[in-house]
Write an enzyme that holds these catalytic residues in place. Structure first.
Site, PDB file in Angstrom:
ATOM      1  N   ASP A 160      -5.879  -1.988   2.251  1.00 20.88           N
ATOM      2  CA  ASP A 160      -5.587  -1.978   0.814  1.00 20.88           C
ATOM      3  C   ASP A 160      -6.848  -2.047  -0.047  1.00 20.88           C
ATOM      4  OD1 ASP A 160      -4.675  -2.943  -1.848  1.00 20.88           O
ATOM      5  OD2 ASP A 160      -2.740  -3.089  -0.845  1.00 20.88           O
ATOM      6  N   SER A 187      -4.119   0.636  -4.482  1.00 15.27           N
ATOM      7  CA  SER A 187      -2.832   0.169  -3.979  1.00 15.27           C
ATOM      8  C   SER A 187      -1.689   0.852  -4.740  1.00 15.27           C
ATOM      9  CB  SER A 187      -2.773  -1.359  -4.080  1.00 15.27           C
ATOM     10  OG  SER A 187      -1.757  -1.889  -3.261  1.00 15.27           O
TER      11      SER A 187
END
Length: 310
Positions: free
Chosen positions: A178, A65
């Site tokens: 993610d 991320s």
């Protein structure tokens, strides 16, 4: 030589003092694993600042991320000053564009030109330091690791595709979201890339004063709670765990960049005695603050935690 002579020589040898043999020093291969945290991931820059200042050799770096952006910039050869400047001026619109669809509220196409401005290289195999990025396969729920070759930008876009906010990224026949959904901190990938000692940087949950004011804060808080209950694997693969004190900063608090970088620096400075010991620098002086916060020798099964001072 007869048997009597052999016995006499043996007795003489047994009486001789034996000098201890000092094993040769083997330099550690230090890997850095950076977790997510959206804007609060800017704290990673402070950690890297200290490692760069102290000439700590980094064998490899991995991120998920927000951590994947910082990791990629550092691996490409960008200085921490350059990364810090970009992070301090960054806003949501630099990497995203609002556009309602069935799969998300924003697209991340703008992240590619942002990365092209920040990174010195855009291919995994051109990186100055080996780079690893983790995304999550939306179908299987398994982590998807990128680290050998290929274009960095799509992997980072996938790793940053926060569910509900960003639309998933289609890559190599997979629908990716993610990386933090499956891996909070990519310490296992750092091990796979050859690290013998892993420094994991975990962005903490927001503190007890947190109150949700919108849908994104509710979703983000729920993810934090889930990850906190599923962290055994990455912690067991970490030798040091740094936790910058950014719990009071909101998920989108880009305007707090300076404060977050300083929190990352304090967390890393507290770990310097341990890192210097790994490197055979036991006599190196460190700041008084770092010496106070320092802990004892770490083991992979029982990592040392270094939160930053408030």
């Amino acid at each position: 030589m007869d048997s009597d002579s052999l016995r006499r020589n043996w007795k003489w040898l047994k009486g001789r003092p034996v000098s201890p043999v000092t094993p040769p020093f083997i330099a550690p291969r230090i890997g850095v694993a950076l977790g997510g945290g959206f804007a609060r991931g800017i704290a990673h820059v402070g950690v890297l600042n200290v490692l760069e200042r102290e000439n700590v050799p980094v064998h490899c770096i991995a991120g998920v991320s927000a951590g994947s952006i910082i990791a990629a910039a550092f691996a490409s050869g960008a200085t921490t000053a350059e990364i810090g400047a970009a992070a301090s001026s960054m806003r949501f619109g630099d990497v995203a564009r609002w556009g309602l669809s069935k799969l998300g509220l924003a697209g991340s196409e703008r992240m590619t030109p942002f990365l092209q401005r920040l990174l010195k290289h855009m291919q995994f195999d051109d990186m100055k330091i080996p780079l690893g990025v983790v995304a999550t396969d939306l179908s299987t729920g398994e982590p998807v690791e990128f680290f050998d070759r290929g274009d960095v930008a799509p992997a980072i876009r996938a790793s940053c595709s926060y569910p509900g906010l960003f639309r998933p990224v289609e890559l190599n026949g997979r629908t990716l979201v993610d990386g933090g959904v499956s891996v909070e901190v990519p310490s296992c990938l750092a091990r796979k890339m050859g690290a013998t000692h892993v420094i994991s940087v975990c962005i903490p949950n927001q503190d007890d004063t947190f109150r949700a004011h919108n849908m994104f804060e509710v979703i983000n808080r729920c993810f934090q709670i889930m990850m906190a209950h599923n962290e055994d694997v990455w912690r067991k693969n970490s030798d040091l765990i740094l936790t910058p004190d950014v719990g009071a900063i909101p998920w989108d608090g880009f305007e707090n960049a300076k404060r977050m970088i300083e929190a990352g620096e304090r967390a890393a400075e507290g770990a310097l005695p341990q890192i210097h010991e790994w490197l055979g620098r036991q006599n190196m002086r460190v700041s008084e603050e770092a010496a106070i916060v320092a802990a004892t020798v770490a083991r992979p099964q029982s990592p040392v935690h270094f939160p930053s001072a408030a």
